[in-house]
Motif scaffolding. Structure first.
Motif, mmCIF file in Angstrom:
data_model
loop_
_atom_site.group_PDB
_atom_site.id
_atom_site.type_symbol
_atom_site.label_atom_id
_atom_site.label_comp_id
_atom_site.label_asym_id
_atom_site.label_seq_id
_atom_site.Cartn_x
_atom_site.Cartn_y
_atom_site.Cartn_z
ATOM 1 N N GLN A 124 0.838 -1.184 0.000
ATOM 2 C CA GLN A 124 0.000 0.000 0.000
ATOM 3 C C GLN A 124 0.880 1.242 0.000
ATOM 4 O OE1 GLN A 124 -2.726 0.145 3.258
ATOM 5 N NE2 GLN A 124 -3.589 2.113 2.667
ATOM 6 N N VAL A 125 0.598 2.137 -0.953
ATOM 7 C CA VAL A 125 1.404 3.348 -1.040
ATOM 8 C C VAL A 125 0.929 4.359 -0.005
ATOM 9 C CG1 VAL A 125 1.837 2.965 -3.483
ATOM 10 C CG2 VAL A 125 -0.095 4.379 -2.779
ATOM 11 N N GLN A 126 1.864 5.147 0.452
ATOM 12 C CA GLN A 126 1.555 6.156 1.450
ATOM 13 C C GLN A 126 2.428 7.380 1.213
ATOM 14 O OE1 GLN A 126 2.038 4.905 5.530
ATOM 15 N NE2 GLN A 126 0.495 6.353 6.243
ATOM 16 N N ILE A 127 1.815 8.527 1.334
ATOM 17 C CA ILE A 127 2.528 9.801 1.198
ATOM 18 C C ILE A 127 2.088 10.705 2.332
ATOM 19 C CG2 ILE A 127 2.934 11.829 -0.237
ATOM 20 C CD1 ILE A 127 2.142 10.136 -2.665
ATOM 21 N N VAL A 128 3.039 11.263 3.061
ATOM 22 C CA VAL A 128 2.716 12.153 4.165
ATOM 23 C C VAL A 128 3.562 13.412 4.046
ATOM 24 C CG1 VAL A 128 2.615 12.463 6.647
ATOM 25 C CG2 VAL A 128 2.127 10.216 5.654
ATOM 26 N N GLU A 129 2.895 14.536 3.872
ATOM 27 C CA GLU A 129 3.566 15.840 3.870
ATOM 28 C C GLU A 129 3.303 16.538 5.207
ATOM 29 O OE1 GLU A 129 1.656 15.335 -0.339
ATOM 30 O OE2 GLU A 129 0.971 15.198 1.737
ATOM 31 N N THR A 135 7.453 8.954 1.924
ATOM 32 C CA THR A 135 6.675 8.071 1.065
ATOM 33 C C THR A 135 7.045 6.624 1.341
ATOM 34 O OG1 THR A 135 8.255 8.051 -0.764
ATOM 35 C CG2 THR A 135 6.649 9.847 -0.730
ATOM 36 N N SER A 136 6.127 5.734 1.052
ATOM 37 C CA SER A 136 6.402 4.309 1.208
ATOM 38 C C SER A 136 5.494 3.516 0.288
ATOM 39 C CB SER A 136 6.187 3.878 2.667
ATOM 40 O OG SER A 136 4.849 4.082 3.059
ATOM 41 N N GLY A 137 5.929 2.294 -0.014
ATOM 42 C CA GLY A 137 5.094 1.387 -0.789
ATOM 43 C C GLY A 137 5.194 1.527 -2.294
ATOM 44 N N GLY A 188 9.091 14.479 -6.353
ATOM 45 C CA GLY A 188 8.771 15.834 -6.791
ATOM 46 C C GLY A 188 7.856 16.540 -5.820
ATOM 47 N N TRP A 189 8.054 17.846 -5.708
ATOM 48 C CA TRP A 189 7.135 18.709 -4.957
ATOM 49 C C TRP A 189 6.274 19.474 -5.966
ATOM 50 C CZ3 TRP A 189 5.904 18.865 0.051
ATOM 51 C CH2 TRP A 189 6.783 18.329 0.990
ATOM 52 N N PHE A 190 4.999 19.556 -5.650
ATOM 53 C CA PHE A 190 4.037 20.278 -6.463
ATOM 54 C C PHE A 190 3.264 21.220 -5.544
ATOM 55 C CE2 PHE A 190 4.085 17.607 -10.338
ATOM 56 C CZ PHE A 190 4.838 16.545 -9.862
ATOM 57 N N GLY A 199 0.832 9.656 -9.534
ATOM 58 C CA GLY A 199 -0.625 9.696 -9.581
ATOM 59 C C GLY A 199 -1.252 9.519 -8.218
ATOM 60 N N SER A 200 -0.443 9.177 -7.226
ATOM 61 C CA SER A 200 -0.926 9.087 -5.853
ATOM 62 C C SER A 200 -0.534 10.369 -5.135
ATOM 63 C CB SER A 200 -0.307 7.882 -5.139
ATOM 64 O OG SER A 200 -0.690 6.670 -5.763
ATOM 65 N N TRP A 201 -1.471 10.865 -4.335
ATOM 66 C CA TRP A 201 -1.233 12.131 -3.650
ATOM 67 C C TRP A 201 -1.614 12.024 -2.179
ATOM 68 C CZ3 TRP A 201 1.313 15.532 -6.601
ATOM 69 C CH2 TRP A 201 1.224 15.371 -7.988
#
Length: 123
Positions: free
Chosen positions: A1-6, A24-26, A35-37, A111-113
């Motif tokens: 499972q992908v994970q992103i935490v800002e 990020t993980s997964g 990348g930062w957006f 594509g995951s945010w």
């Protein structure tokens, strides 16, 4: 499972600084950059910076060049965005995501945010 935490967003006055963090993980090894957006209200999401996991090369959008610095801590799997001399036009939600690369063709974001980090700059 992908994970992103800002994290690290906040409200500051013009000229002040903030540092955002991204974990990020997964994700698969096909993604070799982070990348930062950012997305301001009513505007499209904009790529502002990228760092390669392969050689630590970086790039920046013209709007932030010279003020923002992207870096990474390999031990903690964290990518940072140091933002100095902030301006009101930097106000936006900031997102990070893995990318296949930073420059050249095919450097697509995952594509995951995550939920993003809100940055507000006003006097």
């Amino acid at each position: 499972q992908v994970q992103i935490v800002e994290s690290g967003g906040g409200s500051v006055q013009p000229g002040e600084s903030l540092r955002l963090s991204c974990v990020t993980s997964g994700f698969t090894f096909a993604y070799k950059a982070i990348g930062w957006f950012r997305q301001a209200p009513g505007k499209d999401r904009q790529a502002i910076s990228c760092i390669s996991m392969t050689d630590d090369s970086t790039n920046y959008a013209d709007s932030v060049k010279g003020r923002f610095t992207i870096s990474r801590d390999k031990a903690n799997n964290t990518v940072y965005l140091q933002m100095n001399s902030l301006k009101p036009e930097d106000t936006a939600a900031y997102y990070c995501t893995p990318r296949r690369c930073c420059s050249g063709s095919g450097c697509y974001p995952s594509g995951s945010w995550g939920r993003g980090a809100q940055v507000s700059v006003s006097s």
